[in-house]
Design a protein around this motif. Structure first.
Motif, PDB file in Angstrom:
ATOM      1  N   TRP A   1       0.831  -1.203   0.000  1.00 37.00           N
ATOM      2  CA  TRP A   1       0.000   0.000   0.000  1.00 37.00           C
ATOM      3  C   TRP A   1       0.869   1.258   0.000  1.00 37.00           C
ATOM      4  O   TRP A   1       0.541   2.251  -0.644  1.00 37.00           O
ATOM      5  CB  TRP A   1      -0.945   0.006   1.190  1.00 37.00           C
ATOM      6  CG  TRP A   1      -1.967  -1.070   1.121  1.00 37.00           C
ATOM      7  CD1 TRP A   1      -2.062  -2.148   1.949  1.00 37.00           C
ATOM      8  CD2 TRP A   1      -3.021  -1.197   0.167  1.00 37.00           C
ATOM      9  NE1 TRP A   1      -3.122  -2.931   1.559  1.00 37.00           N
ATOM     10  CE2 TRP A   1      -3.724  -2.366   0.463  1.00 37.00           C
ATOM     11  CE3 TRP A   1      -3.432  -0.434  -0.920  1.00 37.00           C
ATOM     12  CZ2 TRP A   1      -4.815  -2.794  -0.272  1.00 37.00           C
ATOM     13  CZ3 TRP A   1      -4.519  -0.856  -1.655  1.00 37.00           C
ATOM     14  CH2 TRP A   1      -5.199  -2.021  -1.329  1.00 37.00           C
ATOM     15  N   ARG A   2       1.954   1.194   0.730  1.00 38.66           N
ATOM     16  CA  ARG A   2       2.879   2.337   0.756  1.00 38.66           C
ATOM     17  C   ARG A   2       3.484   2.545  -0.623  1.00 38.66           C
ATOM     18  O   ARG A   2       3.621   3.688  -1.087  1.00 38.66           O
ATOM     19  CB  ARG A   2       3.966   2.090   1.790  1.00 38.66           C
ATOM     20  CG  ARG A   2       4.977   3.207   1.893  1.00 38.66           C
ATOM     21  CD  ARG A   2       6.048   2.880   2.875  1.00 38.66           C
ATOM     22  NE  ARG A   2       6.671   1.605   2.552  1.00 38.66           N
ATOM     23  CZ  ARG A   2       7.849   1.225   2.962  1.00 38.66           C
ATOM     24  NH1 ARG A   2       8.549   2.001   3.740  1.00 38.66           N
ATOM     25  NH2 ARG A   2       8.353   0.067   2.630  1.00 38.66           N
ATOM     26  N   SER A   3       3.816   1.470  -1.315  1.00 37.73           N
ATOM     27  CA  SER A   3       4.380   1.574  -2.656  1.00 37.73           C
ATOM     28  C   SER A   3       3.377   2.160  -3.644  1.00 37.73           C
ATOM     29  O   SER A   3       3.731   3.011  -4.465  1.00 37.73           O
ATOM     30  CB  SER A   3       4.836   0.202  -3.150  1.00 37.73           C
ATOM     31  OG  SER A   3       5.828  -0.325  -2.326  1.00 37.73           O
ATOM     32  N   VAL A   4       2.132   1.721  -3.555  1.00 34.77           N
ATOM     33  CA  VAL A   4       1.097   2.256  -4.445  1.00 34.77           C
ATOM     34  C   VAL A   4       0.896   3.744  -4.189  1.00 34.77           C
ATOM     35  O   VAL A   4       0.766   4.544  -5.128  1.00 34.77           O
ATOM     36  CB  VAL A   4      -0.223   1.471  -4.260  1.00 34.77           C
ATOM     37  CG1 VAL A   4      -1.363   2.145  -4.980  1.00 34.77           C
ATOM     38  CG2 VAL A   4      -0.054   0.050  -4.744  1.00 34.77           C
ATOM     39  N   LEU A   5       0.898   4.126  -2.936  1.00 35.71           N
ATOM     40  CA  LEU A   5       0.722   5.539  -2.588  1.00 35.71           C
ATOM     41  C   LEU A   5       1.908   6.378  -3.058  1.00 35.71           C
ATOM     42  O   LEU A   5       1.733   7.503  -3.519  1.00 35.71           O
ATOM     43  CB  LEU A   5       0.512   5.683  -1.085  1.00 35.71           C
ATOM     44  CG  LEU A   5       0.091   7.041  -0.574  1.00 35.71           C
ATOM     45  CD1 LEU A   5      -1.149   7.536  -1.290  1.00 35.71           C
ATOM     46  CD2 LEU A   5      -0.176   6.970   0.909  1.00 35.71           C
ATOM     47  N   ALA A   6       3.106   5.827  -2.973  1.00 34.45           N
ATOM     48  CA  ALA A   6       4.287   6.541  -3.450  1.00 34.45           C
ATOM     49  C   ALA A   6       4.220   6.747  -4.963  1.00 34.45           C
ATOM     50  O   ALA A   6       4.542   7.828  -5.471  1.00 34.45           O
ATOM     51  CB  ALA A   6       5.554   5.786  -3.075  1.00 34.45           C
ATOM     52  N   VAL A   7       3.784   5.741  -5.692  1.00 32.46           N
ATOM     53  CA  VAL A   7       3.664   5.865  -7.150  1.00 32.46           C
ATOM     54  C   VAL A   7       2.569   6.867  -7.508  1.00 32.46           C
ATOM     55  O   VAL A   7       2.736   7.674  -8.434  1.00 32.46           O
ATOM     56  CB  VAL A   7       3.398   4.487  -7.788  1.00 32.46           C
ATOM     57  CG1 VAL A   7       2.997   4.623  -9.238  1.00 32.46           C
ATOM     58  CG2 VAL A   7       4.614   3.602  -7.654  1.00 32.46           C
ATOM     59  N   LEU A   8       1.450   6.835  -6.788  1.00 31.28           N
ATOM     60  CA  LEU A   8       0.371   7.785  -7.050  1.00 31.28           C
ATOM     61  C   LEU A   8       0.832   9.217  -6.800  1.00 31.28           C
ATOM     62  O   LEU A   8       0.555  10.114  -7.606  1.00 31.28           O
ATOM     63  CB  LEU A   8      -0.850   7.464  -6.195  1.00 31.28           C
ATOM     64  CG  LEU A   8      -2.039   8.417  -6.346  1.00 31.28           C
ATOM     65  CD1 LEU A   8      -2.583   8.385  -7.767  1.00 31.28           C
ATOM     66  CD2 LEU A   8      -3.125   8.055  -5.349  1.00 31.28           C
TER      67      LEU A   8
END
Length: 131
Positions: free
Chosen positions: A74-81
Motif C-alpha cells: 500500500w505504501r508503494s502504491v501511494l508513493a507511485v500515485l
C-alpha cells in the motif's frame, strides 16, 4: 500479532501519514476549485481536471488509511500515485501557470520520501506480506 500503540509509531511515519492526508485534502480543494471554475465557464477541460483531481485526492486518502495495515504494498502504491500526481502537476503548472496541483503533489511526494527513511521503514512493513 498485536498492533503497536501510538507511542511505538516513529515520528517520520506520523509525518509521512500527515503529509499524505494533507496532499489528499489539497487535491480535493483543487478539485472543488476546478469544478466551480469549469462549470461556471462551461469549460470541459476544467471539469475533467476537477474530476481527475477529486479521484487522486480520494485515492490518496483511502490509500493513506491502508498504509497503517503493515502491508508495504500500500505504501508503494501511494508513493507511485504521489509521484504520478507530481509529474502531472508539473505539466499543468508549465502549460497553464497554475502551480496548485504541483504543490499538492509535492506535499504527497515528501510524505512518500519520509515513509521510505530507515527510521520509518519498520513501522510500514511490520507483519506485512513483503516484510
Amino acid at each position: 500479532m498485536t498492533k503497536p500503540g501510538p507511542a511505538a509509531t516513529p515520528k517520520l511515519a506520523v509525518w509521512a501519514v500527515r503529509l499524505w492526508i494533507a496532499s489528499g485534502v489539497l487535491f480535493l480543494v483543487s478539485a472543488a476549485w476546478f469544478l466551480i471554475i469549469g462549470i461556471g465557464s462551461a469549460n470541459a477541460f476544467g471539469i475533467g481536471l476537477g474530476v481527475v483531481s477529486a479521484g487522486v485526492g480520494v485515492g490518496m486518502l483511502l490509500l493513506t488509511r491502508r498504509t497503517g495495515s503493515g502491508d508495504p504494498r500500500w505504501r508503494s502504491v501511494l508513493a507511485v500515485l504521489s509521484l504520478t500526481a507530481t509529474v502531472l502537476g508539473m505539466l499543468m503548472a508549465a502549460l497553464f501557470l497554475d502551480p496548485f496541483l504541483l504543490i499538492s503533489g509535492i506535499v504527497g511526494l515528501i510524505g512518500s520520501m519520509m515513509a521510505y527513511r530507515p527510521a520509518a521503514e519498520p513501522w510500514f512493513t511490520r507483519g506485512g506480506v513483503g516484510g
